[in-house]
Design a protein around this motif. Sequence first.
Motif, PDB file in Angstrom:
ATOM      1  N   THR A   1       0.880  -1.170   0.000  1.00  0.00           N
ATOM      2  CA  THR A   1       0.000   0.000   0.000  1.00  0.00           C
ATOM      3  C   THR A   1       0.917   1.219   0.000  1.00  0.00           C
ATOM      4  OG1 THR A   1       0.035   0.235   2.382  1.00  0.00           O
ATOM      5  CG2 THR A   1      -1.662  -1.194   1.466  1.00  0.00           C
ATOM      6  N   SER A   2       0.357   2.370  -0.355  1.00  0.00           N
ATOM      7  CA  SER A   2       1.231   3.541  -0.441  1.00  0.00           C
ATOM      8  C   SER A   2       1.562   4.097   0.936  1.00  0.00           C
ATOM      9  CB  SER A   2       0.596   4.601  -1.316  1.00  0.00           C
ATOM     10  OG  SER A   2      -0.631   4.992  -0.772  1.00  0.00           O
ATOM     11  N   GLY A   3       0.900   3.585   1.966  1.00  0.00           N
ATOM     12  CA  GLY A   3       1.279   3.962   3.317  1.00  0.00           C
ATOM     13  C   GLY A   3       0.831   5.338   3.747  1.00  0.00           C
TER      14      GLY A   3
ATOM     15  N   GLU B   1      -6.367  -4.955  -0.949  1.00  0.00           N
ATOM     16  CA  GLU B   1      -6.658  -5.940   0.094  1.00  0.00           C
ATOM     17  C   GLU B   1      -7.822  -6.869  -0.248  1.00  0.00           C
ATOM     18  OE1 GLU B   1      -6.058  -2.735   0.567  1.00  0.00           O
ATOM     19  OE2 GLU B   1      -4.946  -2.344   2.420  1.00  0.00           O
TER      20      GLU B   1
ATOM     21  N   GLN C   1     -19.687   0.501 -12.390  1.00  0.00           N
ATOM     22  CA  GLN C   1     -18.909   1.058 -11.285  1.00  0.00           C
ATOM     23  C   GLN C   1     -18.528  -0.066 -10.369  1.00  0.00           C
ATOM     24  OE1 GLN C   1     -18.205   4.041  -8.648  1.00  0.00           O
ATOM     25  NE2 GLN C   1     -20.226   4.910  -8.998  1.00  0.00           N
ATOM     26  N   THR C   2     -17.326   0.006  -9.834  1.00  0.00           N
ATOM     27  CA  THR C   2     -16.909  -1.042  -8.910  1.00  0.00           C
ATOM     28  C   THR C   2     -16.112  -0.443  -7.761  1.00  0.00           C
ATOM     29  OG1 THR C   2     -15.750  -3.145  -8.703  1.00  0.00           O
ATOM     30  CG2 THR C   2     -14.809  -1.554 -10.226  1.00  0.00           C
ATOM     31  N   TYR C   3     -16.119  -1.143  -6.673  1.00  0.00           N
ATOM     32  CA  TYR C   3     -15.367  -0.737  -5.492  1.00  0.00           C
ATOM     33  C   TYR C   3     -14.507  -1.918  -5.066  1.00  0.00           C
ATOM     34  CZ  TYR C   3     -14.566   0.121  -0.513  1.00  0.00           C
ATOM     35  OH  TYR C   3     -13.986   0.277   0.722  1.00  0.00           O
TER      36      TYR C   3
ATOM     37  N   ALA D   1     -21.761   1.981  -6.283  1.00  0.00           N
ATOM     38  CA  ALA D   1     -20.731   0.994  -6.638  1.00  0.00           C
ATOM     39  C   ALA D   1     -21.353  -0.397  -6.705  1.00  0.00           C
ATOM     40  CB  ALA D   1     -19.590   1.042  -5.642  1.00  0.00           C
TER      41      ALA D   1
ATOM     42  N   VAL E   1     -20.028   4.924  -2.138  1.00  0.00           N
ATOM     43  CA  VAL E   1     -18.774   5.222  -1.459  1.00  0.00           C
ATOM     44  C   VAL E   1     -18.641   6.736  -1.358  1.00  0.00           C
ATOM     45  CG1 VAL E   1     -16.264   4.912  -1.519  1.00  0.00           C
ATOM     46  CG2 VAL E   1     -17.745   3.162  -2.510  1.00  0.00           C
TER      47      VAL E   1
ATOM     48  N   ARG F   1     -12.445   8.360   1.516  1.00  0.00           N
ATOM     49  CA  ARG F   1     -11.570   7.715   2.485  1.00  0.00           C
ATOM     50  C   ARG F   1     -11.733   8.426   3.819  1.00  0.00           C
ATOM     51  NH1 ARG F   1      -6.892   5.367   0.100  1.00  0.00           N
ATOM     52  NH2 ARG F   1      -7.119   5.520  -2.136  1.00  0.00           N
TER      53      ARG F   1
ATOM     54  N   GLY G   1     -13.280   1.763 -11.593  1.00  0.00           N
ATOM     55  CA  GLY G   1     -13.051   1.673 -10.144  1.00  0.00           C
ATOM     56  C   GLY G   1     -11.858   2.503  -9.721  1.00  0.00           C
ATOM     57  N   GLY G   2     -11.340   2.165  -8.552  1.00  0.00           N
ATOM     58  CA  GLY G   2     -10.116   2.806  -8.084  1.00  0.00           C
ATOM     59  C   GLY G   2     -10.308   4.121  -7.376  1.00  0.00           C
TER      60      GLY G   2
ATOM     61  N   MET H   1     -10.114  -2.938  -3.635  1.00  0.00           N
ATOM     62  CA  MET H   1      -8.806  -2.429  -3.229  1.00  0.00           C
ATOM     63  C   MET H   1      -7.799  -3.571  -3.254  1.00  0.00           C
ATOM     64  SD  MET H   1     -10.223  -2.033   0.566  1.00  0.00           S
ATOM     65  CE  MET H   1     -11.793  -1.838  -0.249  1.00  0.00           C
TER      66      MET H   1
ATOM     67  N   ASP I   1     -12.631   3.252   4.395  1.00  0.00           N
ATOM     68  CA  ASP I   1     -13.437   4.091   3.506  1.00  0.00           C
ATOM     69  C   ASP I   1     -14.798   4.335   4.140  1.00  0.00           C
ATOM     70  OD1 ASP I   1     -11.613   4.258   1.346  1.00  0.00           O
ATOM     71  OD2 ASP I   1     -12.147   2.223   0.750  1.00  0.00           O
TER      72      ASP I   1
HETATM   73  P1  ATP Z   1      -3.216   3.061   0.003  1.00  0.00           P
HETATM   74  O1  ATP Z   1      -4.007   2.064   0.749  1.00  0.00           O
HETATM   75  O2  ATP Z   1      -1.807   2.709  -0.023  1.00  0.00           O
HETATM   76  O3  ATP Z   1      -3.450   4.461   0.407  1.00  0.00           O
HETATM   77  P2  ATP Z   1      -5.027   2.827  -2.174  1.00  0.00           P
HETATM   78  O4  ATP Z   1      -6.003   2.517  -1.108  1.00  0.00           O
HETATM   79  O5  ATP Z   1      -5.329   3.969  -3.080  1.00  0.00           O
HETATM   80  O6  ATP Z   1      -3.606   2.997  -1.547  1.00  0.00           O
HETATM   81  P3  ATP Z   1      -5.892   0.666  -3.749  1.00  0.00           P
HETATM   82  O7  ATP Z   1      -6.013  -0.537  -2.935  1.00  0.00           O
HETATM   83  O8  ATP Z   1      -5.449   0.492  -5.151  1.00  0.00           O
HETATM   84  O9  ATP Z   1      -4.834   1.599  -3.105  1.00  0.00           O
HETATM   85  O10 ATP Z   1      -7.236   1.469  -3.829  1.00  0.00           O
HETATM   86  C1  ATP Z   1      -8.370   1.163  -3.089  1.00  0.00           C
HETATM   87  C2  ATP Z   1      -9.058   2.411  -2.619  1.00  0.00           C
HETATM   88  O11 ATP Z   1      -9.557   3.172  -3.729  1.00  0.00           O
HETATM   89  C3  ATP Z   1     -10.276   2.134  -1.796  1.00  0.00           C
HETATM   90  O12 ATP Z   1      -9.959   1.834  -0.464  1.00  0.00           O
HETATM   91  C4  ATP Z   1     -11.056   3.433  -1.948  1.00  0.00           C
HETATM   92  O13 ATP Z   1     -10.571   4.441  -1.100  1.00  0.00           O
HETATM   93  C5  ATP Z   1     -10.772   3.821  -3.373  1.00  0.00           C
HETATM   94  N1  ATP Z   1     -11.861   3.340  -4.236  1.00  0.00           N
HETATM   95  C6  ATP Z   1     -11.907   2.204  -4.931  1.00  0.00           C
HETATM   96  N2  ATP Z   1     -13.061   2.086  -5.595  1.00  0.00           N
HETATM   97  C7  ATP Z   1     -13.785   3.189  -5.328  1.00  0.00           C
HETATM   98  C8  ATP Z   1     -15.072   3.667  -5.712  1.00  0.00           C
HETATM   99  N3  ATP Z   1     -15.859   2.993  -6.526  1.00  0.00           N
HETATM  100  N4  ATP Z   1     -15.478   4.848  -5.218  1.00  0.00           N
HETATM  101  C9  ATP Z   1     -14.701   5.548  -4.392  1.00  0.00           C
HETATM  102  N5  ATP Z   1     -13.492   5.163  -3.984  1.00  0.00           N
HETATM  103  C10 ATP Z   1     -13.022   3.995  -4.444  1.00  0.00           C
END
Ligand code: ATP
Length: 496
Positions: free
Chosen positions: A151-153, A291, A285-287, A311, A381, A384, A264-265, A289, A369
């Motif tokens: 994760t980006s931490g 994990e 749309q998808t949600y 989502a 969603v 965060r 997503g993302g 991560m 989230d």
């Molecule tokens: P890090 O955990 O290191 O900060 P990251 O969470 O961005 O990085 P990913 O696991 O690639 O890394 O991204 C997942 C996150 O992206 C989710 O926890 C959420 O915050 C956001 N996300 C994913 N899908 C959606 C969505 N449909 N709507 C809003 N946010 C989303």
Amino acid sequence: MQTSLPNWLMQRAFLTPERIAVYDEQAAKTFAELHESAAKKARQLANAGVRKGDIIAVFMKNSVAMIEFIHALHYLGAIVLLQNTRLTSYELAWQLKDSEAACVIADDELADRMGEDVRVITVSELSALPEADAEFQQYYHFDDVATIMYTSGTTGKPKGVLQTYGNHWWSAIGSALNLGLHENDCWLAAVPFFHISGLSIMMRSVIYGMSMYVMHAFDAKKANELIIAGKVTMMSVVSAMLQKMISDLGERRYPETFRCMLLGGGPAPTPLLEACKAKGIPVYQTYGMTETSSQIVTLAPEYSLTKLGSAGKPLFPAQLRIEKEDGQAARPYEPGEIVVKGPNVTKGYLRRPDATEEAIRDGWFYTGDIGYIDEDGFLYVLDRRSDLIISGGENVYPAEIEAVLLSHEAVEEAGVTGIDDETWGQVPCAFVKLKSGYSATAEQLKQFCQERLAKYKIPKQIYFVEQLPRNASQKLLRRQLKQLIPTNSLGGTSSS
Ligand code: ATP
Ligand code: MG
């Protein structure tokens, strides 16, 4: 007893050897050919000393060779650490040390980004090695770790997310049970394989026996051409990619053969969803991560219009609930932390029992989230938890303000973050990139927001910038926005 399945690519090469596994601009490879190449690479890797159980980092840009290396490492029973090509040498070295990776396989042109004391083997060095005898894993055990992604931490040190074979399997199955499998499917991989969005395409390809098209780097024009020519039927995108594709598309339309734009993302701005709806683009749309090994909640096809902005519901093997700060279950429309469960969810972070224990409680994964569920069980969603702005006691979600700004005709990109404020604690501050050929002043944008948002959500300041900070998967890095504030800023509103 844990579930085990026959080695995925070997099984695929046995079942459907002639089918195309992967295309890129130059060539196509069948599953039989992909297996041959992966097996060769595995024997060369064995010569280089790779052994079962080793953690081996892969530091490459999307390519067919990268897919082959990942399979090859799995043939040998190695665990693949996927490293983001945008990271600095310092960050890369940190991950290697933390994971105790045995060595790094790097694209030739990326190799010098690795520090001195790291064992790096370049792709061309490996391809020159003789093949050694190697014992291939005949079975993949579901509890075994297949891949690690850091994760980006954002909250402390980066953490290595463990993704097991079982996680990848269930992620692929859950996706298929929602999106279906069509005989002529070909999934466009324009997102990086070092992110779960990209890696999961590779996993689906081998599990389903589905073709994929590898794009070395995202190119909106090329992606549109591939879709229009009917060469790909599905694609994974984040909103910034989709935005670029829509601008490039103009008046053209996608053919019926294109059946899924998996988005997503990050938050999906409503204007973008509406633009897609107007163009008849089948957006899902998808949600999900890192994990959850990719999607955990996706909007089923029949709801893509009636539940615009949602989502969706959990994939078949997964569950979802919203928990309030006091630990109670939230009622419909009440925001709280999104908590998920399912066989696609990680068993934890590499050698971080503390972080694992904090994230996984009673078998449920706490995502960090915030969202809510409507009365029909559809997830929305919000943002965060760490990006939430608390202004005068009110919760302000940056994504909501960004969505409004993005609906302005002059705005190409928008990012919102909280800045300290004597009166309110924090107030939202916006960073906007204007579309070329358009102009707007900060006052005009504020006025636009005032018509659409409650007063406490109006950005106190709006800065015009050339570029917003994004990571390798084009995601907005809200925490870096503050660095864009001009140092000579007197706290006033800047305009274009
Ligand atoms: P890090 O955990 O290191 O900060 P990251 O969470 O961005 O990085 P990913 O696991 O690639 O890394 O991204 C997942 C996150 O992206 C989710 O926890 C959420 O915050 C956001 N996300 C994913 N899908 C959606 C969505 N449909 N709507 C809003 N946010 C989303
Ligand atoms: Mg995260």
